[in-house]
Scaffold this motif. Sequence first.
Motif, mmCIF file in Angstrom:
data_model
loop_
_atom_site.group_PDB
_atom_site.id
_atom_site.type_symbol
_atom_site.label_atom_id
_atom_site.label_comp_id
_atom_site.label_asym_id
_atom_site.label_seq_id
_atom_site.Cartn_x
_atom_site.Cartn_y
_atom_site.Cartn_z
ATOM 1 N N LEU A 14 0.953 -1.271 -0.131
ATOM 2 C CA LEU A 14 0.095 -0.043 0.018
ATOM 3 C C LEU A 14 0.848 1.239 0.185
ATOM 4 O O LEU A 14 0.494 2.226 -0.640
ATOM 5 N N ALA A 15 2.118 1.110 0.847
ATOM 6 C CA ALA A 15 2.841 2.351 0.615
ATOM 7 C C ALA A 15 3.415 2.581 -0.663
ATOM 8 O O ALA A 15 3.676 3.725 -1.065
ATOM 9 N N LEU A 16 3.895 1.554 -1.122
ATOM 10 C CA LEU A 16 4.559 1.577 -2.626
ATOM 11 C C LEU A 16 3.311 2.144 -3.609
ATOM 12 O O LEU A 16 3.775 2.801 -4.361
ATOM 13 N N ALA A 17 2.110 1.625 -3.624
ATOM 14 C CA ALA A 17 1.175 2.083 -4.338
ATOM 15 C C ALA A 17 0.852 3.732 -4.187
ATOM 16 O O ALA A 17 0.535 4.325 -5.149
ATOM 17 N N ALA A 18 0.684 4.064 -2.835
ATOM 18 C CA ALA A 18 0.459 5.361 -2.382
ATOM 19 C C ALA A 18 1.544 6.218 -2.983
ATOM 20 O O ALA A 18 1.175 7.646 -3.394
ATOM 21 N N ILE A 19 2.620 6.288 -2.775
ATOM 22 C CA ILE A 19 4.003 6.968 -3.085
ATOM 23 C C ILE A 19 4.981 6.266 -3.702
ATOM 24 O O ILE A 19 5.445 5.447 -2.937
ATOM 25 N N LEU A 20 5.635 6.862 -4.721
ATOM 26 C CA LEU A 20 6.915 6.143 -5.309
ATOM 27 C C LEU A 20 7.994 7.352 -5.160
ATOM 28 O O LEU A 20 7.727 8.361 -5.701
ATOM 29 N N GLY A 21 9.050 6.601 -4.730
ATOM 30 C CA GLY A 21 10.272 7.470 -5.141
ATOM 31 C C GLY A 21 10.399 8.341 -3.655
ATOM 32 O O GLY A 21 9.678 8.728 -2.898
ATOM 33 N N GLY A 22 11.826 8.560 -3.482
ATOM 34 C CA GLY A 22 12.266 9.497 -2.702
ATOM 35 C C GLY A 22 12.271 9.098 -1.227
ATOM 36 O O GLY A 22 11.674 8.268 -1.002
ATOM 37 N N PHE A 23 12.777 9.880 -0.353
ATOM 38 C CA PHE A 23 13.135 9.635 0.954
ATOM 39 C C PHE A 23 11.766 9.624 1.680
ATOM 40 O O PHE A 23 11.576 8.795 2.577
ATOM 41 N N ASN A 24 10.985 10.583 1.516
ATOM 42 C CA ASN A 24 9.533 10.381 2.063
ATOM 43 C C ASN A 24 8.608 9.257 1.866
ATOM 44 O O ASN A 24 8.293 8.511 2.552
ATOM 45 N N GLY A 25 8.783 8.605 0.577
ATOM 46 C CA GLY A 25 8.375 7.426 -0.064
ATOM 47 C C GLY A 25 8.849 6.244 0.935
ATOM 48 O O GLY A 25 8.135 5.414 1.194
ATOM 49 N N PHE A 26 10.113 6.430 1.177
ATOM 50 C CA PHE A 26 11.034 5.265 2.049
ATOM 51 C C PHE A 26 10.278 5.266 3.433
ATOM 52 O O PHE A 26 10.047 4.315 4.022
ATOM 53 N N LEU A 27 10.150 6.420 3.959
ATOM 54 C CA LEU A 27 9.773 6.624 5.281
ATOM 55 C C LEU A 27 8.227 6.147 5.528
ATOM 56 O O LEU A 27 7.905 5.559 6.259
#
Length: 59
Positions: A14-27
């Motif tokens: 769900l996290a990967l689907a919601a936002i892709l890339g960057g440090f914020n995406g990792f967090l």
Amino acid sequence: MSASQTGLLAGLLLALAAILGGFNGFLLALVLGALGWLVGAVVSGQLDLSGLLAGRGRG
């Protein structure tokens, strides 16, 4: 696969689907993965939160 592992996988996906890339995406993936694991562990009975959720009572 246990319920806690399934919850962890679901949270990460769900996290990967919601936002892709960057440090914020990792967090976000890290936080949602931990939250998914927590929910899965509670559902499977591996983690008991009744002590935290129960009130102190009256008097």
